[in-house]
Design an enzyme around this catalytic site. Structure first.
Site, short mmCIF file in Angstrom:
data_model
loop_
_atom_site.label_atom_id
_atom_site.label_comp_id
_atom_site.label_asym_id
_atom_site.label_seq_id
_atom_site.Cartn_x
_atom_site.Cartn_y
_atom_site.Cartn_z
CB THR A 133 10.19 -19.84 8.29
OG1 THR A 133 8.85 -19.51 8.66
CG2 THR A 133 11.08 -18.66 8.68
CG ASP A 134 5.24 -18.94 6.12
OD1 ASP A 134 5.75 -19.01 7.26
OD2 ASP A 134 4.07 -19.31 5.89
CD GLU A 135 6.91 -17.61 11.86
OE1 GLU A 135 7.24 -16.71 12.65
OE2 GLU A 135 6.62 -18.75 12.23
CE1 TYR A 159 12.66 -19.65 13.21
CE2 TYR A 159 10.44 -18.87 12.75
CZ TYR A 159 11.47 -19.74 12.49
OH TYR A 159 11.34 -20.69 11.52
CE LYS A 163 15.35 -20.37 9.15
NZ LYS A 163 16.32 -21.50 9.02
#
Length: 354
Positions: A133-135, A159, A163
């Site tokens: 993810t870009d998060e 989260y 990741k």
């Protein structure tokens, strides 16, 4: 090729499975634990295909994964299995640590053992594709440009931290053990079969039922939106043609504030299914307290995958959103049982530290 898709009964994973069966000649083994957000109904269109099979298992079960790799003569692993809802990670980070970090580690070890036993062309062909993810990059200011593949990691939530850890594990297994890996980081996905607790389906279904449309804070947080079928095409390209040891950012180049997203959903629904009262669904918008640690802006620079692999998003935000809304209008039989049983609609992500 024989492709193992982990998390293939989830939102993005099921789109990948459907794309692989419909648009390629590859064979697909779908490994999924079937947790709360998984749904085999998302795969009904391919369930009877001879090139597809489903196995219920946990990626943390190294012995089972190793058995599947050998039994199905796997050429590529596409690793999508993950706990993915930020609000849930705030309330219960343990499941995110277990699945996203420990599960990825055990999957890597199973893949490494299997790959070490391969020889010749089979060994050369094997790949491990980790989907992220870009998060993991944290937050951008409004004048900070875009995330690219060299942006430093700065995760904000349990989260995104889990990741980020899994991304680092995958790259470490490549640099230390030589495992042939590729990695991709995507922006926010949306489209058919999206679990109803996520922003876009939640707003669509609440608006249909005349319920409040809760917008965090002032609604100024910005996300880059990517239609799930565009993402599935990109993932297969990365898995099959991406350069080993490299990461690819995948985004739709569709930045919108959360408030704009919700207002657009209201406007589309008002156009295609007007309320009997003649009022606007925008009247249902309600501003609620913000999520703890809510990142202000995500935005992906997809130049690398566009120039190196020739991928382009087919859907604009407007075309993709209307397709999504019409799908939910036409598929109440899919989402209604979820709203009634698995998902109660309570707000998550407000738990305070003890």
């Amino acid at each position: 090729m024989n492709i193992l898709v982990t998390g293939g009964a989830g939102f993005i994973g099921s789109a990948v499975c459907r794309y692989l069966i419909a648009e390629t000649q590859h064979r697909v083994v779908n490994l999924d634990k079937l947790t709360y957000a998984a749904n085999l109904e998302t795969l009904s269109s391919i369930a009877g295909d001879t090139r597809y099979c489903f196995v219920q298992a946990d990626i943390a079960d190294s012995a089972k994964v190793a058995e599947l790799l050998r039994m199905h003569d796997i050429d590529t692993v596409m690793h999508l299995a993950a706990e993915s809802h930020v609000d849930r990670s705030i309330d219960g980070p343990g499941e995110f640590i277990q699945t996203n970090i420990v599960g990825t580690y055990r999957l890597l070890e199973a893949a490494r053992g299997y790959w070490a036993g391969l020889a010749g062309e089979k060994r050369e062909r094997f790949r491990f594709h980790h989907i992220s993810t870009d998060e993991v990059f944290g937050t951008l200011g409004f004048d900070d440009g875009l995330f690219n593949e060299t942006t430093p990691y700065a995760p904000s939530s349990p989260y995104s931290a889990s990741k980020a850890a899994s991304d680092h594990l995958v790259m470490a297994w490549h640099h230390t053990y030589g495992l042939p890996v590729v990695l991709s980081n995507c922006s926010n996905n949306y489209g058919p079969f999206h679990f109803p607790e996520k922003l876009i389906p939640l707003m669509i279904l609440n608006a249909l039922e005349g319920l409040p449309l809760p917008v965090y804070g002032t609604g100024e947080n910005v996300r880059d939106w990517l239609y799930v079928d565009d993402h599935a095409r990109a993932l297969v390209l990365v898995a099959t043609k991406g350069e080993l040891g490299r990461s690819y950012n995948i985004g739709g180049r569709n930045e919108r504030t959360n408030l704009t997203v919700v207002e657009t959903i209201c406007d589309v629904l008002d156009r295609i299914q007007p309320l009997n009262s003649g009022t606007s669904r925008r009247d249902l918008i309600t501003f609620v307290s913000d999520r703890p640690g809510h990142d202000m802006r995500y935005a992906i620079d997809a130049t690398r995958i566009e120039t190196e692999l020739g991928w382009r998003a087919h859907e604009t935000f407007e075309t993709g959103l209307e397709k999504t809304i019409r799908w939910y209008l036409e598929n109440e039989a899919w989402w209604r049982p979820i709203r009634a049983s698995k998902y109660s609609g309570e707000r998550l992500g407000q738990r305070k530290a003890s």
